[in-house]
Every structure is written in structure tokens, then in C-alpha cells.
Write a protein that holds these residues in place. Structure first.
Motif, PDB file in Angstrom:
ATOM      1  N   SER A 217      -1.676   9.138 -16.015  1.00  0.00           N
ATOM      2  CA  SER A 217      -0.774   8.560 -17.029  1.00  0.00           C
ATOM      3  C   SER A 217      -0.057   7.331 -16.501  1.00  0.00           C
ATOM      4  CB  SER A 217       0.253   9.615 -17.464  1.00  0.00           C
ATOM      5  OG  SER A 217      -0.371  10.775 -17.964  1.00  0.00           O
ATOM      6  N   ALA A 218      -0.652   6.663 -15.521  1.00  0.00           N
ATOM      7  CA  ALA A 218       0.020   5.541 -14.864  1.00  0.00           C
ATOM      8  C   ALA A 218       0.255   4.382 -15.827  1.00  0.00           C
ATOM      9  CB  ALA A 218      -0.818   5.057 -13.693  1.00  0.00           C
ATOM     10  N   PRO A 219       1.434   3.770 -15.774  1.00  0.00           N
ATOM     11  CA  PRO A 219       1.646   2.536 -16.524  1.00  0.00           C
ATOM     12  C   PRO A 219       0.593   1.499 -16.124  1.00  0.00           C
ATOM     13  CG  PRO A 219       3.721   3.355 -15.656  1.00  0.00           C
ATOM     14  CD  PRO A 219       2.633   4.181 -15.031  1.00  0.00           C
ATOM     15  N   GLU A 220       0.125   0.743 -17.077  1.00  0.00           N
ATOM     16  CA  GLU A 220      -0.951  -0.207 -16.835  1.00  0.00           C
ATOM     17  C   GLU A 220      -0.607  -1.172 -15.703  1.00  0.00           C
ATOM     18  OE1 GLU A 220      -3.664  -3.478 -19.302  1.00  0.00           O
ATOM     19  OE2 GLU A 220      -2.045  -2.376 -20.300  1.00  0.00           O
ATOM     20  N   GLY A 221      -1.578  -1.372 -14.840  1.00  0.00           N
ATOM     21  CA  GLY A 221      -1.412  -2.322 -13.747  1.00  0.00           C
ATOM     22  C   GLY A 221      -0.652  -1.793 -12.558  1.00  0.00           C
ATOM     23  N   THR A 222      -0.372  -0.483 -12.508  1.00  0.00           N
ATOM     24  CA  THR A 222       0.367   0.098 -11.393  1.00  0.00           C
ATOM     25  C   THR A 222      -0.478   1.132 -10.658  1.00  0.00           C
ATOM     26  OG1 THR A 222       1.363   1.997 -12.565  1.00  0.00           O
ATOM     27  CG2 THR A 222       2.473  -0.160 -12.762  1.00  0.00           C
ATOM     28  N   SER A 223      -0.100   1.388  -9.425  1.00  0.00           N
ATOM     29  CA  SER A 223      -0.750   2.402  -8.599  1.00  0.00           C
ATOM     30  C   SER A 223       0.298   3.379  -8.080  1.00  0.00           C
ATOM     31  CB  SER A 223      -1.469   1.746  -7.417  1.00  0.00           C
ATOM     32  OG  SER A 223      -2.454   0.830  -7.860  1.00  0.00           O
ATOM     33  N   PHE A 224      -0.165   4.523  -7.643  1.00  0.00           N
ATOM     34  CA  PHE A 224       0.757   5.536  -7.146  1.00  0.00           C
ATOM     35  C   PHE A 224       1.410   5.107  -5.830  1.00  0.00           C
ATOM     36  CE2 PHE A 224       1.281   9.454  -4.481  1.00  0.00           C
ATOM     37  CZ  PHE A 224       2.403   9.952  -5.145  1.00  0.00           C
ATOM     38  N   HIS A 225       0.621   4.559  -4.913  1.00  0.00           N
ATOM     39  CA  HIS A 225       1.117   4.252  -3.568  1.00  0.00           C
ATOM     40  C   HIS A 225       0.759   2.811  -3.222  1.00  0.00           C
ATOM     41  CE1 HIS A 225       2.950   5.727   0.087  1.00  0.00           C
ATOM     42  NE2 HIS A 225       1.950   5.296   0.831  1.00  0.00           N
ATOM     43  N   ASP A 226       1.525   2.228  -2.318  1.00  0.00           N
ATOM     44  CA  ASP A 226       1.310   0.813  -2.014  1.00  0.00           C
ATOM     45  C   ASP A 226       0.073   0.570  -1.163  1.00  0.00           C
ATOM     46  OD1 ASP A 226       2.604   2.022   0.252  1.00  0.00           O
ATOM     47  OD2 ASP A 226       3.191   0.040   0.976  1.00  0.00           O
ATOM     48  N   SER A 227      -0.153   1.414  -0.148  1.00  0.00           N
ATOM     49  CA  SER A 227      -1.121   1.061   0.881  1.00  0.00           C
ATOM     50  C   SER A 227      -1.658   2.293   1.584  1.00  0.00           C
ATOM     51  CB  SER A 227      -0.434   0.139   1.906  1.00  0.00           C
ATOM     52  OG  SER A 227      -1.113   0.106   3.118  1.00  0.00           O
ATOM     53  N   ALA A 228      -2.979   2.383   1.698  1.00  0.00           N
ATOM     54  CA  ALA A 228      -3.565   3.491   2.460  1.00  0.00           C
ATOM     55  C   ALA A 228      -3.216   3.379   3.935  1.00  0.00           C
ATOM     56  CB  ALA A 228      -5.082   3.511   2.268  1.00  0.00           C
ATOM     57  N   SER A 229      -3.080   2.151   4.429  1.00  0.00           N
ATOM     58  CA  SER A 229      -2.689   1.974   5.828  1.00  0.00           C
ATOM     59  C   SER A 229      -1.271   2.471   6.065  1.00  0.00           C
ATOM     60  CB  SER A 229      -2.788   0.490   6.216  1.00  0.00           C
ATOM     61  OG  SER A 229      -4.126   0.053   6.188  1.00  0.00           O
ATOM     62  N   GLY A 230      -0.378   2.166   5.118  1.00  0.00           N
ATOM     63  CA  GLY A 230       0.987   2.666   5.220  1.00  0.00           C
ATOM     64  C   GLY A 230       1.015   4.186   5.188  1.00  0.00           C
ATOM     65  N   THR A 421      -3.009  -0.674  15.140  1.00  0.00           N
ATOM     66  CA  THR A 421      -3.403  -1.856  14.380  1.00  0.00           C
ATOM     67  C   THR A 421      -4.896  -1.841  14.068  1.00  0.00           C
ATOM     68  OG1 THR A 421      -1.619  -3.194  15.295  1.00  0.00           O
ATOM     69  CG2 THR A 421      -3.504  -4.376  14.419  1.00  0.00           C
ATOM     70  N   PHE A 422      -5.717  -1.470  15.053  1.00  0.00           N
ATOM     71  CA  PHE A 422      -7.158  -1.383  14.803  1.00  0.00           C
ATOM     72  C   PHE A 422      -7.461  -0.348  13.723  1.00  0.00           C
ATOM     73  CE2 PHE A 422      -8.063  -2.749  19.453  1.00  0.00           C
ATOM     74  CZ  PHE A 422      -7.957  -4.079  19.091  1.00  0.00           C
ATOM     75  N   LEU A 423      -6.814   0.804  13.794  1.00  0.00           N
ATOM     76  CA  LEU A 423      -7.077   1.869  12.826  1.00  0.00           C
ATOM     77  C   LEU A 423      -6.668   1.473  11.411  1.00  0.00           C
ATOM     78  CD1 LEU A 423      -5.966   4.897  15.005  1.00  0.00           C
ATOM     79  CD2 LEU A 423      -8.203   4.700  13.897  1.00  0.00           C
ATOM     80  N   THR A 424      -5.552   0.776  11.297  1.00  0.00           N
ATOM     81  CA  THR A 424      -5.053   0.435   9.963  1.00  0.00           C
ATOM     82  C   THR A 424      -5.656  -0.870   9.434  1.00  0.00           C
ATOM     83  OG1 THR A 424      -3.081  -0.579  10.976  1.00  0.00           O
ATOM     84  CG2 THR A 424      -2.898   1.699  10.221  1.00  0.00           C
ATOM     85  N   TRP A 442     -14.857   3.875  10.993  1.00  0.00           N
ATOM     86  CA  TRP A 442     -14.425   4.558  12.219  1.00  0.00           C
ATOM     87  C   TRP A 442     -15.192   4.028  13.429  1.00  0.00           C
ATOM     88  CZ3 TRP A 442     -10.495   7.488  13.716  1.00  0.00           C
ATOM     89  CH2 TRP A 442     -10.594   8.186  14.915  1.00  0.00           C
ATOM     90  N   GLU A 443     -16.476   3.818  13.275  1.00  0.00           N
ATOM     91  CA  GLU A 443     -17.273   3.273  14.372  1.00  0.00           C
ATOM     92  C   GLU A 443     -16.814   1.861  14.730  1.00  0.00           C
ATOM     93  OE1 GLU A 443     -19.506   4.804  16.296  1.00  0.00           O
ATOM     94  OE2 GLU A 443     -18.961   6.622  15.190  1.00  0.00           O
ATOM     95  N   ASN A 444     -16.438   1.086  13.715  1.00  0.00           N
ATOM     96  CA  ASN A 444     -15.926  -0.264  13.974  1.00  0.00           C
ATOM     97  C   ASN A 444     -14.638  -0.215  14.787  1.00  0.00           C
ATOM     98  OD1 ASN A 444     -18.032  -1.348  12.508  1.00  0.00           O
ATOM     99  ND2 ASN A 444     -16.836  -1.631  10.632  1.00  0.00           N
ATOM    100  N   VAL A 445     -13.779   0.741  14.471  1.00  0.00           N
ATOM    101  CA  VAL A 445     -12.528   0.893  15.214  1.00  0.00           C
ATOM    102  C   VAL A 445     -12.830   1.261  16.665  1.00  0.00           C
ATOM    103  CG1 VAL A 445     -10.457   2.319  15.488  1.00  0.00           C
ATOM    104  CG2 VAL A 445     -11.092   1.483  13.219  1.00  0.00           C
ATOM    105  N   LYS A 446     -13.718   2.202  16.873  1.00  0.00           N
ATOM    106  CA  LYS A 446     -14.070   2.617  18.234  1.00  0.00           C
ATOM    107  C   LYS A 446     -14.604   1.444  19.047  1.00  0.00           C
ATOM    108  CE  LYS A 446     -16.547   6.346  18.592  1.00  0.00           C
ATOM    109  NZ  LYS A 446     -17.588   7.356  18.258  1.00  0.00           N
ATOM    110  N   LYS A 447     -15.412   0.615  18.412  1.00  0.00           N
ATOM    111  CA  LYS A 447     -15.958  -0.541  19.112  1.00  0.00           C
ATOM    112  C   LYS A 447     -14.854  -1.529  19.488  1.00  0.00           C
ATOM    113  CE  LYS A 447     -19.719  -3.935  18.881  1.00  0.00           C
ATOM    114  NZ  LYS A 447     -18.953  -5.047  19.455  1.00  0.00           N
ATOM    115  N   LEU A 448     -13.917  -1.747  18.568  1.00  0.00           N
ATOM    116  CA  LEU A 448     -12.799  -2.641  18.860  1.00  0.00           C
ATOM    117  C   LEU A 448     -11.976  -2.131  20.034  1.00  0.00           C
ATOM    118  CD1 LEU A 448     -11.542  -3.612  15.297  1.00  0.00           C
ATOM    119  CD2 LEU A 448     -12.246  -5.211  17.085  1.00  0.00           C
ATOM    120  N   VAL A 449     -11.702  -0.836  20.031  1.00  0.00           N
ATOM    121  CA  VAL A 449     -10.924  -0.253  21.128  1.00  0.00           C
ATOM    122  C   VAL A 449     -11.670  -0.416  22.448  1.00  0.00           C
ATOM    123  CG1 VAL A 449      -9.965   1.878  22.069  1.00  0.00           C
ATOM    124  CG2 VAL A 449      -9.715   1.385  19.644  1.00  0.00           C
ATOM    125  N   ASP A 450     -12.969  -0.126  22.430  1.00  0.00           N
ATOM    126  CA  ASP A 450     -13.764  -0.250  23.659  1.00  0.00           C
ATOM    127  C   ASP A 450     -13.829  -1.694  24.142  1.00  0.00           C
ATOM    128  OD1 ASP A 450     -14.244   2.456  23.606  1.00  0.00           O
ATOM    129  OD2 ASP A 450     -16.226   2.292  22.674  1.00  0.00           O
TER     130      ASP A 450
END
Length: 455
Positions: A217-230, A421-424, A442-450
Motif C-alpha cells: 500500500s506504499a504511496p506512489e514513488g516511495t520505498s520502505f527503506h532507504d538503502s540495502a547497504s544501510g 566498504t567493500f561489502l556495502t 560475494w565473490e567480487n567482495v572476496k577478490k577485493l579483500v584479497d
């Protein structure tokens, strides 16, 4: 303040005397001088402190520390009034990771540093590590800070292996959920903070379920949460095991906390419950979404209240409220540190001690909502009974001080901030904005960390 896409605000480059001016690049960490210390409400004035050489103190921060003379507690003006020979300039960098990267480079060169540098908790283990420990003044021996006034675990976080205290605590980040009452009402959800808290009490999965109800029932143009990273940051911050194991060794791949946070953030992204925003983005898209009421909830450590006030603006005053989080946690919190190579390191240490003293903690909380890291201030009536006008009758002090009482800090490693930072920004954000498969992300994150982290 945070962060780390660390806590607190985004703007463009500029510097002004006695004013906090936000910038959107990492280029404004300048060299300078400092002033006299003290912990009272008189600007820390001591006999003879107001005389002497005219000096300029430069403070490097990120986000919204609440010291400035515009929207903050006007601490710079107070200190300058008591010390006519001192001017204060704050350089504020939007992105916490860029701030830290720039600071590390300048530390390695002993050049371009501010007299006081803010440090986010995600990087404090690296700052106290063997490669950097000798770069900082020992604030347990200079500046006059009362270390006994701080939460014990906050002091411990900023203590080197040989016992030097390189940072004084500014705030901590007890968690809540901030929500837009107007959007909740339009979506048919309760708006009373007690009832809202019940929607997701005890389980982040219930938070996702509430998001699914909002979406119907969301008002048009709105989302429940701002950011999956947050959301990832909020969930991992509520877990007893995060990026490091009990020995302080990086072990994010085996962390149950990281797994829960990742899975929850992916569920929110795949369920199209978020506005797909990057918090603290340099273009100001996230900031504008506050003003335009584009999302109904945001994970809300105490320092986030200042950002909401600033970015949502006066036209949205009274529309935001604060509910308890699904699970209590601590996201963020910062320190003030003094580079040892500064021309006026002693005076800088005195200013840092004054800015982080209980009296100033209380002033910042009263204006900005940053929960103090000093024991007596946390339990004082000033905090316990506090309300912020922007949030109406919301008992801000009660909500956050109760959350703070339940904080048990997780073990930290020197790489926590970078891995987060890599994960988000390179993991969750790719899933959310580009539709990257979670396994691939997830594999991309692991590569960045390595590739990027020398363990």
C-alpha cells in the motif's frame, strides 16, 4: 559519527573560520594549530590562556559532529570567545572511506594534516596498530583529558599496545529505527512509536515482513527503506560477532553476523523494499530523498538524527519519529586524535580534551542528538530527559540511553572499515542498483579483500 560511509552529512568543498563547512572531496585535511583545554562550559579558559600568539586550529572531520556555529552546538564560537588568540576552522569530508584514505596518505607523509583529526571506530584498530601508533600524540599524557570520564570500552578501543591513548571519544552509535509517520499512515501501518516497535521486535526478519506490508500500500514513488547497504550496517552492528574473531583477526567470511546482515540486505534488495540509494553519496541523491520523503524508514544510530534534521529540512519537522530497533546494537562512534607532527600538538590536545569533555558532550547531544561516550553524561537528566524539537515529543534521550546501556562492543580488526566498504559499496550496492547475482557479488567482495588488504 561516524560511518565507512561513516555517519553524518554531505556537501561541497570550502573552509570558513570558526564554522564547520562540509566538503564532498577528501582534499581538505589541513595543517594548523590549537588552543587551551578544560572541561567546563566557559570555553576551557584558564589563567593566561586567552593571550599569546594568534593561531588557527584546523579540525578534520566527516559527517556531522555537532560542534559548528551554524547548525551545531556553537562550540567553536564558545572556545574562541574564551581564547581571543585562537581561530578554528573545520574541514568536513563527505565520504568516510575517502576521508580515511586521504588521512592515511597524509600521515605517511607527515604533511597536510589537520591539528585534530576525527577517527571513526571502524578504523580505530588500524590507527592504534603498529604502523600508525607513533603518529599520534598520547592524549592520556597531554591535553588534560579526564580519561576516567569516558566509557571504559571506548578508551580501550583507542589505546595502543604500549598503553598510549591516541583518541578521545566523541560519541557512540546506539541503534534505533527512524520512520516517516506520514508515509506509514498512508500505507496503513501504525504510527505510534510503541506500536511500530512491536512490528519488528526481536527479529530483523520481521522488519523485512513489515517492509512487504508497506510495499502493498506504499504511496506512489516511495520505498520502505532507504538503502540495502544501510540495512546491512544496521544488522551487522547488532551482532556480537562482526568482521573479526575474538582474537581481533579479520574473519568476515566465517562471521555469523556478516552472514545474517548480508542475507537480510539481499532479501530487502530482491524484494524491492529499498530506494536503492547509496548513503552519503556525493551527488546528494540520498540527502534529497529525505527532503522529498522518498522512503519510510532508515536505520537510525543516534548520530543519524542530526542528518535527518539537516537533510529533511524544516518543511518535514514533526513527520519523523523513532522506534526501537529489531535488535539492539551500536553503529559507529568516533574519536578526536592529534597528529604528533603538528606545530601546536599540545594546544590541539587541549582543544580536543575540551570538545570531548562531558559538558560539551551534553551540549552536542542537546542540539545534534549524538549520544555521548562519557559515563556521567549518559546517565544525566540532560540526556535522559532530552527531546529534540525536530522530532516533537519523541523521548530521544530515553530511547538512545536505554539502547546504549545494552551495548557490548564486538571484537574489531584493523581492516573492519575497509571490509565494510567493500561489502556495502561493492557488494550489496551492486546487487541493489545493478542486479548483480548475490553469489557473484560475494565473490567480487572476496577478490577485493584479497587484492587490496595485506593481512
Amino acid at each position: 559519527m561516524r560511518t565507512s560511509s561513516s555517519r553524518r552529512g554531505r556537501r561541497t568543498a570550502a573552509t570558513a573560520v570558526a564554522t564547520a563547512v562540509a566538503v564532498a572531496t577528501g582534499a581538505a585535511l589541513l595543517t594548523g594549530c590549537a588552543g587551551d583545554g578544560g572541561d567546563g562550559g566557559d570555553g576551557g579558559k584558564k589563567n593566561g590562556a586567552a593571550g599569546g600568539e594568534q593561531i588557527t586550529l584546523r579540525i578534520g572531520t566527516f559527517g556531522s559532529f555537532g560542534y559548528d556555529n551554524t547548525t551545531g552546538a556553537k562550540l567553536y564560537a564558545e572556545y574562541e570567545k574564551a581564547h581571543p588568540n585562537i581561530k578554528i576552522e573545520e574541514s568536513n569530508v563527505a565520504d568516510g572511506q575517502k576521508y580515511w584514505d586521504t588521512l592515511k596518505l597524509r600521515l605517511s607523509r607527515d604533511s597536510g594534516l589537520a591539528d585534530i583529526q576525527a577517527l571513526e571506530v571502524g578504523y580505530i584498530a588500524e590507527a592504534t596498530g603498529s604502523a600508525m601508533a607513533d603518529k599520534w600524540a598520547d592524549l592520556g599524557k597531554t591535553g588534560g583529558a579526564d580519561l576516567g570520564a569516558f566509557l571504559d570500552w571506548k578508551v580501550k578501543q583507542a589505546t595502543t599496545a604500549d598503553g598510549k591513548v591516541i583518541g578521545l571519544g566523541t560519541d557512540i552509535g546506539p541503534m534505533a529505527i527512524c520512520y516517516n509517520k506520514d508515509l506509514f499512515a498512508k500505507a496503513g501501518l501504525p504510527t505510534d512509536r510503541t506500536e511500530v516497535s512491536k512490528l519488528w521486535a526481536g527479529d530483523w526478519a520481521k522488519f523485512i515482513e513489515t517492509g512487504e506490508k508497506y510495499k502493498k500500500s506504499a504511496p506512489e514513488g516511495t520505498s520502505f527503506h532507504d538503502s540495502a547497504s544501510g540495512l546491512f550496517n544496521a544488522v551487522v552492528s547488532s551482532e556480537p560477532v562482526q568482521y573479526a574473531n575474538a582474537k581481533g583477526e579479520l574473519d568476515y567470511q566465517n562471521s555469523p553476523g556478516v552472514k545474517k546482515a548480508w542475507d537480510t540486505a539481499v532479501a530487502a534488495s530482491k524484494g524491492e523494499l529499498t530506494a536503492k540509494l547509496r548513503q552519503f553519496d556525493e551527488k546528494g541523491t540520498w540527502n534529497a530523498a529525505f527532503k522529498n520523503s522518498k522512503f519510510a524508514t532508515v536505520a537510525c544510530p543516534s548520530w543519524m538524527t542530526g542528518i535527518i534534521k539537516e537533510q529533511a529540512g524544516p518543511e518535514n519537522q514533526g513527520k519523523w519519529d523513532i522506534a526501537s530497533p529489531p535488535v539492539a546494537g551500536n553503529w559507529g562512534g568516533s574519536f578526536l586524535a592529534v597528529p604528533k607532527s603538528g606545530k601546536h600538538a599540545k594546544e590541539a590536545a587541549e582543544l580536543a580534551a575540551w570538545l570531548t569533555a562531558p559538558a560539551q558532550h551534553a551540549k552536542v547531544f542537546g542540539v545534534n542528538g549524538n549520544i555521548p561516550s562519557s559515563k556521567d553524561t549518559l546517565t544525566s537528566a540532560t540526556v535522559q530527559d532530552a527531546k529534540l524539537p525536530y522530532f516533537g515529543d519523541t523521548p530521544i534521550g530515553k530511547i538512545y540511553s536505554e539502547a546504549a546501556a545494552g551495548i557490548t562492543p564486538a571484537p574489531i580488526s584493523r581492516w573492519d572499515g575497509q571490509v565494510k566498504t567493500f561489502l556495502t559499496d561493492n557488494g550489496i550496492l551492486d546487487i541493489e542498483q545493478r542486479g548483480t547475482d548475490p553469489v557473484k557479488a560475494w565473490e567480487n567482495v572476496k577478490k577485493l579483500v584479497d587484492d587490496k588488504i595485506d593481512k
